[in-house]
Write an enzyme that holds these catalytic residues in place. Structure first.
Site, mmCIF file in Angstrom:
data_model
loop_
_atom_site.group_PDB
_atom_site.id
_atom_site.type_symbol
_atom_site.label_atom_id
_atom_site.label_comp_id
_atom_site.label_asym_id
_atom_site.label_seq_id
_atom_site.Cartn_x
_atom_site.Cartn_y
_atom_site.Cartn_z
ATOM 1 N N GLY A 1 2.130 -5.679 6.795
ATOM 2 C CA GLY A 1 1.385 -6.541 7.711
ATOM 3 C C GLY A 1 -0.108 -6.445 7.504
ATOM 4 O O GLY A 1 -0.828 -7.445 7.584
ATOM 5 N N ASP B 1 -5.031 -0.064 8.929
ATOM 6 C CA ASP B 1 -4.820 -0.101 7.489
ATOM 7 C C ASP B 1 -5.404 -1.335 6.822
ATOM 8 O O ASP B 1 -5.377 -1.442 5.586
ATOM 9 C CB ASP B 1 -3.320 -0.046 7.173
ATOM 10 C CG ASP B 1 -2.770 1.373 7.237
ATOM 11 O OD1 ASP B 1 -3.570 2.325 7.219
ATOM 12 O OD2 ASP B 1 -1.538 1.518 7.305
ATOM 13 N N LYS C 1 0.863 -1.184 0.000
ATOM 14 C CA LYS C 1 0.000 0.000 0.000
ATOM 15 C C LYS C 1 0.896 1.229 0.000
ATOM 16 O O LYS C 1 1.807 1.351 0.815
ATOM 17 C CB LYS C 1 -0.891 0.013 1.242
ATOM 18 C CG LYS C 1 -1.700 1.291 1.433
ATOM 19 C CD LYS C 1 -2.384 1.321 2.793
ATOM 20 C CE LYS C 1 -1.401 1.388 3.932
ATOM 21 N NZ LYS C 1 -0.600 2.654 3.939
#
Length: 288
Positions: free
Chosen positions: A106, A140, A13
């Site tokens: 992660g 996230d 991302k």
């Protein structure tokens, strides 16, 4: 129910822009970030079984920490809490992204785990319980669940519809330092505030990128001055249109006119800084 092993990509991302709007009473920060996904990332496989397990391998696995604390397992347990009788099993993670790098590695891994469990259990990807499990796993993870360009607001829990963002040719560079997200936010030293979150997606995402910024850049540089060096190096590469840090760092990205220019730039940086993690890639929606 699917019974064979299945694989999912966990794409990096990239925060093309990141504004910190204020610090909330609960200590978290209100954000507004234009997010895209890269053609590089980790890879996760899953095979249904009796017990929930995870093995981690790959070039950046040693930095990923104890497998027992991995967000893949946290996401799986969060979904199992919401769906009775959920079939779990064996995950195998190939860790390729740098850790604590501002690339949401992660979180991307956790989101991939939720997609794999959904497929194995015949759960639709728009089932609200998947999003609930994502939100319970990490800030996230929701935006990584369906990895397409979006505007992310709040603490990561307010997502726009997918945005029509053209492919962006990029170079990602991490100088090999881990940055603590908590320490970077602490460096902002913002007073408590909870400003209203603006409504609606940006009218012109490309203009938003060009005029945008990453409010976490300066506090991250104060913690790790090498980030400023990386940005300076990217800015001087032939064909570079923009250089910026992603997330809370230390990974920085450069945008280029063409794929050839990005590939050549990555080659130049690898020669000069062989110890750094450098990838030429395309930003936009996750690529299958």
């Amino acid at each position: 129910m699917a019974s064979t092993a299945r694989a999912e990509k966990a794409p990096a991302k990239v925060n093309l822009t990141l504004r910190v709007l204020g610090r909330r009473a609960d200590g978290y920060h209100e954000l507004e970030s234009l997010v895209a996904f890269a053609g590089v990332g980790d890879a996760l496989t899953f095979a249904p079984g009796d017990a929930l397990t995870l093995t981690v391998s790959g070039p950046t696995a040693p930095a990923a920490g104890d497998s027992a604390d991995n967000l893949v397992l946290k996401a799986a347990r969060a979904l199992a809490e919401r769906i009775a009788g959920l079939t779990l099993g064996r995950f195998a993670l190939s860790k390729r992204l740098p850790v604590a790098a501002g690339l949401g590695g992660g979180s991307a891994d956790a989101a991939a785990a939720l997609r794999l469990l959904a497929h194995a259990n015949g759960i639709a990807l728009d089932d609200p319980r998947l999003m609930q499990a994502a939100q319970a796993t990490g800030a996230d993870v929701p935006v990584c669940l369906d990895p397409r360009p979006r505007l992310m607001r709040g603490v990561g829990d307010v997502l726009s519809a997918p945005l029509d963002l053209p492919r962006l040719f990029a170079v990602l560079i991490n100088p090999g330092v881990a940055v603590s997200t908590r320490e970077v936010f602490a460096g902002l030293n913002l007073p408590p505030a909870a400003p209203p979150v603006p409504a609606g997606p940006p009218a012109a995402p490309l203009a938003e990128i060009a005029s945008g910024r990453n409010d976490l850049e300066q506090p991250a540089i104060e913690l790790e001055p090498v980030i400023a060096d990386v940005l300076s190096i990217i800015n001087k590469l032939p064909g570079c249109r923009l250089a910026r840090m992603s997330g809370s760092g230390a990974t920085c990205f450069g945008l280029f006119e063409t794929n050839a220019a990005a590939t050549a730039a990555a080659r130049t940086v690898r020669v000069g800084y062989p110890q750094w993690w450098v990838r030429a890639t395309v930003l936009g929606a996750a690529q299958s």
